[in-house]
Design an enzyme around this catalytic site. Structure first.
Site, mmCIF file in Angstrom:
data_model
loop_
_atom_site.group_PDB
_atom_site.id
_atom_site.type_symbol
_atom_site.label_atom_id
_atom_site.label_comp_id
_atom_site.label_asym_id
_atom_site.label_seq_id
_atom_site.Cartn_x
_atom_site.Cartn_y
_atom_site.Cartn_z
ATOM 1 N N GLU A 71 0.832 -1.203 0.000
ATOM 2 C CA GLU A 71 0.000 0.000 0.000
ATOM 3 C C GLU A 71 0.874 1.263 0.000
ATOM 4 O O GLU A 71 0.853 2.057 0.939
ATOM 5 C CB GLU A 71 -0.932 0.006 1.214
ATOM 6 C CG GLU A 71 -1.846 -1.202 1.245
ATOM 7 C CD GLU A 71 -2.999 -1.060 2.229
ATOM 8 O OE1 GLU A 71 -3.094 -0.024 2.910
ATOM 9 O OE2 GLU A 71 -3.825 -1.987 2.302
ATOM 10 N N GLU A 89 -4.324 -9.133 1.120
ATOM 11 C CA GLU A 89 -5.028 -8.801 2.371
ATOM 12 C C GLU A 89 -6.505 -8.740 2.077
ATOM 13 O O GLU A 89 -6.912 -8.161 1.068
ATOM 14 C CB GLU A 89 -4.617 -7.420 2.919
ATOM 15 C CG GLU A 89 -3.274 -7.363 3.568
ATOM 16 C CD GLU A 89 -2.966 -5.978 4.156
ATOM 17 O OE1 GLU A 89 -3.907 -5.237 4.513
ATOM 18 O OE2 GLU A 89 -1.782 -5.651 4.245
HETATM 19 C C1 BGP Z 1 -4.204 -2.235 5.444
HETATM 20 C C2 BGP Z 1 -2.778 -2.385 5.888
HETATM 21 C C3 BGP Z 1 -2.567 -3.316 7.037
HETATM 22 C C4 BGP Z 1 -3.705 -3.391 8.040
HETATM 23 C C5 BGP Z 1 -5.074 -3.334 7.373
HETATM 24 C C6 BGP Z 1 -6.269 -3.241 8.304
HETATM 25 O O1 BGP Z 1 -4.408 -0.973 4.913
HETATM 26 O O2 BGP Z 1 -1.931 -2.833 4.853
HETATM 27 O O3 BGP Z 1 -1.340 -2.986 7.608
HETATM 28 O O4 BGP Z 1 -3.532 -2.595 9.126
HETATM 29 O O5 BGP Z 1 -5.148 -2.296 6.439
HETATM 30 O O6 BGP Z 1 -6.537 -1.922 8.665
HETATM 31 P P1 BGP Z 1 -6.804 -1.518 10.145
HETATM 32 O O7 BGP Z 1 -5.868 -2.366 10.922
HETATM 33 O O8 BGP Z 1 -6.513 -0.067 10.273
HETATM 34 O O9 BGP Z 1 -8.229 -1.833 10.430
#
Ligand code: BGP
Length: 480
Positions: free
Chosen positions: A171, A372
């Site tokens: 990202e 993810e």
């Molecule tokens: C994505 C990132 C992760 C993770 C995920 C979930 O944007 O790559 O690192 O954190 O989001 O988001 P959050 O943990 O803020 O709910």
């Protein structure tokens, strides 16, 4: 409701994803080894939910053997994490590798392989050393591109005999957008032009890393290199020309900034024209553009939690505000959408199918992987059964729905998606939300020494991989 069996396509892998800074903790790091994420936490720990942050995170650095055994016991086939650049290197100007970190990452990777879990490594999941932000201005500086390239080469030298899938960034646009353009994240700046330079340098760093990877032969024995993008998947509110144009502009700034140069070798001309109009063009050279053109990625990682929706602007942009892409569109929440209320994100599984079509039609059907996807849930302990196991049927439902759309795209549209990674293997910390929203197949019990306990979804995924598929409602049923 009619349920049918969705079979995992041949060769398709299922695993989990995490990052170094969100799991390892600071153990083993020297005082000067501070990443962007560490510096963000240090700048205001009280802004992080209940004060939790990267300090201990999930303590993966000490407990990776236990966690990797658990991955194996759930049949997971791959694990994506990152190397923490700020840990791996101990002298950032001279790019000297830390012996301790080298040993740790070697052991961790070997442990994954010994447990039949394929290691997938990302070189930067927001672990840019803070020293490089303080000294050079971070990704705003060309010098940092050179230092990153030298760091990447050290990582390839150390691990490419065993790691066959690499990603340059996770990202890449998020820190520039939230940290440099919008002051929400560290280093809390409001300078869109500078954020463009950060993005540009990350694109250039990707192309230079691809070049190095191939020229030095790290791609032999099937080695591949790519980039992971949080695909925005923007839907217009309506079919009106204005709404469609708004969605198009949102997509231009969110996705095309990376996908076009990294996969097609060219920035969209509309992007450069628009940036020029707002006096926000990055510094670039024709030679850079040539490098970007000739060194596109082999593979795309897609992070996706929920779609974005856009509509034409309701009010005229106030020119006294610093420029921002929302000059061209307003975000739109669709009434009646299914929401993950803990996170405020819409859940829309069909987007996987639409992403597949976009990659097929516009990005040469490049090989891609879901890197993810998942559902963060607040106060998840409330879903425990009498024996204390989290009954996360909502997560099983979320994954099933997304996977069936993905499998449909692979079957019907020849989508070139080869793996699915759930975010995350265990619960983990995230910027400011810390442990607020729980994501894992495995619970981390903060009240009990971060003990691990497999959730219902963890047992479910084990069976899915074992049986080669899962049961879920049929599409037909829905269309009735
Ligand atoms: C994505 C990132 C992760 C993770 C995920 C979930 O944007 O790559 O690192 O954190 O989001 O988001 P959050 O943990 O803020 O709910």
């Amino acid at each position: 409701m009619k349920k049918i069996f969705y079979e995992i396509p041949e060769g398709f892998k299922i695993g989990a994803s995490s990052s170094a800074w969100q799991s390892e903790g600071w153990k083993g790091k020297k005082e000067n080894q501070v990443s962007w994420a560490d510096a963000f936490y240090k700048s205001a720990p009280s802004k992080w939910y209940e004060g939790y942050g990267p300090t201990i995170a999930t303590d993966f650095y000490s407990r990776y053997k236990e966690d990797i055994k658990l991955m194996n016991s759930l049949n997971l086939q791959s694990y994506r994490t990152s190397i923490d650049w700020s840990r791996f290197i101990e002298d950032y100007d001279n790019v000297i590798v830390s012996e301790d970190a080298l040993n740790y990452y070697n052991d961790m990777i070997n442990e994954l392989i010994a447990n039949n879990v394929q290691p997938i490594i990302c070189l930067e999941h927001w672990e840019l050393p803070d020293y490089l932000i303080q000294k050079y201005g971070g990704w705003g500086s060309r010098k940092v591109v050179d230092l990153y390239l030298r760091y990447a080469e050290k990582a390839f030298q150390a691990f490419s005999d065993r790691v066959k899938i690499w990603f340059t960034f996770n990202e890449p646009g998020v820190v520039p957008n939230l940290g440099i353009a919008e002051a929400i994240w560290y280093p809390h700046k409001v300078n869109f032009k500078e954020s463009v330079q950060w993005n540009y340098h990350k694109v250039l760093a990707t192309a230079l890393t691809v070049k190095l990877f191939k020229e030095k032969g790290y791609n032999k024995d099937g080695g591949k290199i790519g980039i992971i993008q949080n695909v925005a998947q923007v839907y217009p509110r309506s079919n009106s020309e204005e709404d469609i144009k708004a969605a198009h502009m949102a997509e231009l700034f969110a996705d095309k900034t990376y996908l076009d140069p990294c996969i097609k070798g060219e920035f969209p001309s509309l992007l450069f024209e628009t940036l020029e109009k707002h006096n926000c063009l990055p510094n670039y050279t024709d030679e850079d553009l040539e490098i970007i053109r000739n060194n596109t990625v082999d593979i795309l990682g897609v992070n996706f939690y929920g779609p974005n929706r856009a509509k034409a602007k309701a009010t005229k942009w106030n020119d006294e505000n610093p420029f921002n892409p929302s000059y061209y569109f307003d975000s739109w929440s669709m009434p009646g959408a299914t929401m993950n209320h803990s996170r405020g994100w819409e859940i829309y599984a069909k987007a996987f199918y639409d992403i597949a079509i976009n990659i097929k039609n516009n990005y040469r059907n490049i090989e891609w992987m879901i890197m993810e996807n998942g559902m963060g849930v607040h106060d998840e302990y409330k879903h425990k059964d009498l024996k204390g196991q989290i009954q996360d049927d909502y997560r099983i439902d979320y994954i099933s729905d997304h996977l069936r759309w993905l499998f449909k795209a692979i079957k019907d549209e020849n989508a070139n998606c080869t793996a699915y990674h759930m975010w995350n293997f265990t619960d983990n910390v995230s910027p400011m939300n810390a442990f607020r929203n729980r994501y894992g197949f495995v619970e981390i019990d903060l009240s009990n020494n971060r003990s691990r306990r497999v959730k219902k979804s963890g047992e479910w995924i084990k069976k899915v991989i074992d049986r080669g598929g899962f049961e879920y409602k049929s599409f037909e049923d829905e269309l009735k």
